[in-house]
Design a protein around this motif. Structure first.
Motif, mmCIF file in Angstrom:
data_model
loop_
_atom_site.group_PDB
_atom_site.id
_atom_site.type_symbol
_atom_site.label_atom_id
_atom_site.label_comp_id
_atom_site.label_asym_id
_atom_site.label_seq_id
_atom_site.Cartn_x
_atom_site.Cartn_y
_atom_site.Cartn_z
ATOM 1 N N ASP A 22 -27.208 -14.563 -10.952
ATOM 2 C CA ASP A 22 -26.077 -13.668 -11.167
ATOM 3 C C ASP A 22 -25.263 -13.515 -9.889
ATOM 4 O O ASP A 22 -25.628 -14.007 -8.821
ATOM 5 C CB ASP A 22 -26.588 -12.307 -11.664
ATOM 6 C CG ASP A 22 -25.626 -11.626 -12.626
ATOM 7 O OD1 ASP A 22 -24.415 -11.931 -12.575
ATOM 8 O OD2 ASP A 22 -26.080 -10.798 -13.432
ATOM 9 N N CYS A 24 -24.534 -10.525 -8.627
ATOM 10 C CA CYS A 24 -24.841 -9.218 -8.065
ATOM 11 C C CYS A 24 -26.317 -8.929 -8.320
ATOM 12 O O CYS A 24 -26.942 -9.570 -9.169
ATOM 13 C CB CYS A 24 -23.985 -8.139 -8.722
ATOM 14 S SG CYS A 24 -24.279 -8.008 -10.504
ATOM 15 N N ASN A 26 -29.320 -7.143 -10.038
ATOM 16 C CA ASN A 26 -29.541 -6.446 -11.298
ATOM 17 C C ASN A 26 -30.696 -5.471 -11.156
ATOM 18 O O ASN A 26 -31.706 -5.777 -10.533
ATOM 19 C CB ASN A 26 -29.850 -7.441 -12.417
ATOM 20 C CG ASN A 26 -28.635 -8.231 -12.854
ATOM 21 O OD1 ASN A 26 -27.711 -7.680 -13.421
ATOM 22 N ND2 ASN A 26 -28.634 -9.531 -12.557
ATOM 23 N N THR A 44 -18.245 0.494 -15.985
ATOM 24 C CA THR A 44 -18.105 0.196 -14.556
ATOM 25 C C THR A 44 -18.397 1.446 -13.736
ATOM 26 O O THR A 44 -17.979 2.550 -14.097
ATOM 27 C CB THR A 44 -16.675 -0.311 -14.257
ATOM 28 O OG1 THR A 44 -16.444 -1.507 -15.003
ATOM 29 C CG2 THR A 44 -16.482 -0.588 -12.776
ATOM 30 N N HIS A 64 -22.684 -1.726 -16.670
ATOM 31 C CA HIS A 64 -22.642 -3.187 -16.730
ATOM 32 C C HIS A 64 -22.103 -3.760 -15.419
ATOM 33 O O HIS A 64 -22.589 -4.770 -14.925
ATOM 34 C CB HIS A 64 -21.751 -3.607 -17.904
ATOM 35 C CG HIS A 64 -21.655 -5.084 -18.099
ATOM 36 N ND1 HIS A 64 -22.755 -5.914 -18.116
ATOM 37 C CD2 HIS A 64 -20.570 -5.896 -18.303
ATOM 38 C CE1 HIS A 64 -22.372 -7.166 -18.317
ATOM 39 N NE2 HIS A 64 -21.055 -7.176 -18.425
ATOM 40 N N HIS A 65 -21.084 -3.117 -14.866
ATOM 41 C CA HIS A 65 -20.482 -3.554 -13.602
ATOM 42 C C HIS A 65 -20.868 -2.573 -12.500
ATOM 43 O O HIS A 65 -20.332 -1.465 -12.442
ATOM 44 C CB HIS A 65 -18.952 -3.605 -13.717
ATOM 45 C CG HIS A 65 -18.459 -4.516 -14.794
ATOM 46 N ND1 HIS A 65 -17.438 -4.181 -15.657
ATOM 47 C CD2 HIS A 65 -18.855 -5.754 -15.148
ATOM 48 C CE1 HIS A 65 -17.221 -5.174 -16.490
ATOM 49 N NE2 HIS A 65 -18.075 -6.143 -16.213
ATOM 50 N N TRP A 69 -21.261 -7.247 -5.102
ATOM 51 C CA TRP A 69 -20.937 -8.553 -5.664
ATOM 52 C C TRP A 69 -20.897 -9.600 -4.565
ATOM 53 O O TRP A 69 -20.505 -9.317 -3.427
ATOM 54 C CB TRP A 69 -19.593 -8.497 -6.383
ATOM 55 C CG TRP A 69 -19.596 -7.524 -7.519
ATOM 56 C CD1 TRP A 69 -19.248 -6.205 -7.473
ATOM 57 C CD2 TRP A 69 -20.015 -7.783 -8.865
ATOM 58 N NE1 TRP A 69 -19.399 -5.629 -8.712
ATOM 59 C CE2 TRP A 69 -19.870 -6.566 -9.583
ATOM 60 C CE3 TRP A 69 -20.471 -8.915 -9.532
ATOM 61 C CZ2 TRP A 69 -20.177 -6.458 -10.929
ATOM 62 C CZ3 TRP A 69 -20.772 -8.818 -10.880
ATOM 63 C CH2 TRP A 69 -20.629 -7.595 -11.563
ATOM 64 N N HIS A 98 -25.834 -7.015 -15.288
ATOM 65 C CA HIS A 98 -24.636 -7.799 -15.565
ATOM 66 C C HIS A 98 -24.931 -8.890 -16.597
ATOM 67 O O HIS A 98 -24.964 -8.611 -17.796
ATOM 68 C CB HIS A 98 -24.076 -8.368 -14.251
ATOM 69 C CG HIS A 98 -22.779 -9.072 -14.402
ATOM 70 N ND1 HIS A 98 -22.554 -10.349 -13.915
ATOM 71 C CD2 HIS A 98 -21.630 -8.705 -15.006
ATOM 72 C CE1 HIS A 98 -21.327 -10.708 -14.202
ATOM 73 N NE2 HIS A 98 -20.735 -9.731 -14.866
ATOM 74 N N ASP A 102 -25.184 -9.054 -20.916
ATOM 75 C CA ASP A 102 -24.340 -9.894 -21.771
ATOM 76 C C ASP A 102 -25.190 -10.675 -22.765
ATOM 77 O O ASP A 102 -24.828 -10.832 -23.926
ATOM 78 C CB ASP A 102 -23.543 -10.893 -20.922
ATOM 79 C CG ASP A 102 -22.402 -10.245 -20.163
ATOM 80 O OD1 ASP A 102 -21.745 -9.355 -20.722
ATOM 81 O OD2 ASP A 102 -22.175 -10.639 -19.001
ATOM 82 N N GLU A 219 -16.620 -5.041 -23.642
ATOM 83 C CA GLU A 219 -17.909 -4.793 -22.984
ATOM 84 C C GLU A 219 -18.309 -3.317 -22.975
ATOM 85 O O GLU A 219 -19.118 -2.883 -22.168
ATOM 86 C CB GLU A 219 -17.890 -5.362 -21.567
ATOM 87 C CG GLU A 219 -17.760 -6.873 -21.578
ATOM 88 C CD GLU A 219 -18.102 -7.552 -20.272
ATOM 89 O OE1 GLU A 219 -18.603 -8.687 -20.323
ATOM 90 O OE2 GLU A 219 -17.866 -6.962 -19.204
#
Length: 247
Positions: A22, A24, A26, A44, A64-65, A69, A98, A102, A219
């Motif tokens: 990813d 970022c 998690n 976010t 999720h965000h 990053w 993230h 998904d 999202e």
């Protein structure tokens, strides 16, 4: 009341972040208090969400965000300083997933978008791209109306193809680059969140309908499903807070 560690262990078991490369980290991104009574979820980890979560008395924010990053400025200044300062002062845990969110077959953004849109036989097609079928064919304009009604945001429609759309491919967020996978899978239309300049030409020249339905709008649903699952599993409170984002 539940222990933060128990919640994190369960989340990692459900989402299996180790399977993903990813952009970022998690999981737990900012450590707060050990005991969790109230969870606030959102798309976010913006200042608006943090402020709303503080007003709600949240012990944990699930998004999720999140932060950190790859490629971003690592210095703790400005906007990043203010956000982290608020979380640390309030002893609020920040938890972010993230790509694992998904992709999840039950709580994931792609699965939840299929539920919201009423797509049948939804399943993975290629990587993060999913596909399935509308209950009945829709014209390109009617599909745009359907997306607007279900997501509360009018999509941008480009490209051309079948006059009647039945088979869809989709991937939430900034997944416009996966349009080739939708084409290879035989989809009549591809739905994602954002659009880039080359997407228009791909859709026009390859003969497929493309709908940019909004990064935020597509999202919103995975993190809600995940937060509700935690509430039911641990007997804690959960509230989703939707901080408007037109993108």
């Amino acid at each position: 009341m539940a222990r933060r560690q128990d919640i994190m262990t369960t989340l990692d078991e459900w989402l299996q972040p180790e399977r993903f490369q990813d952009y970022c980290p998690n999981g737990l991104q900012v450590e707060g208090r050990q005991q969790v009574r109230r969870i606030v979820s959102g798309v976010t980890a913006s200042q608006a969400l943090i402020d709303a979560a503080i007003e709600e008395g949240a012990d944990l924010i699930l998004v999720h965000h999140g932060y950190f990053w790859k490629g971003e400025d690592q210095r703790i200044t400005g906007m990043k300083r203010r956000r982290l300062q608020a979380l640390l002062a309030g002893e609020i845990n920040l938890v972010a997933y993230h790509l694992p969110l998904d992709d999840h077959p039950l709580y994931g953004n792609n699965q939840q978008l299929a539920r919201i849109l009423g797509i049948e036989q939804a399943e993975p097609l290629d990587g993060l791209v999913w596909h399935g079928f509308l209950p009945e064919p829709l014209s390109p304009a009617a599909l745009a109306d359907h997306l607007a009604e279900r997501l509360g945001r009018r999509p941008l429609h480009v490209g051309n193809g079948q006059a009647d759309i039945r088979r869809l491919a989709w991937c939430t967020g900034a997944a416009q680059g996966f349009i080739g996978k939708a084409l290879a899978g035989g989809a009549d239309a591809f739905i994602s969140g954002e659009i880039s300049e080359p997407t228009t030409h791909s859709a026009r020249e390859e003969g497929i309908h493309y709908y940019a339905a909004g990064h935020h709008a597509t999202e919103r649903y995975g993190v809600q499903a995940l937060g509700q699952a935690l509430a039911e599993t641990f007997g804690v409170e959960h509230r989703f807070i939707d901080c408007d984002n037109p993108v």
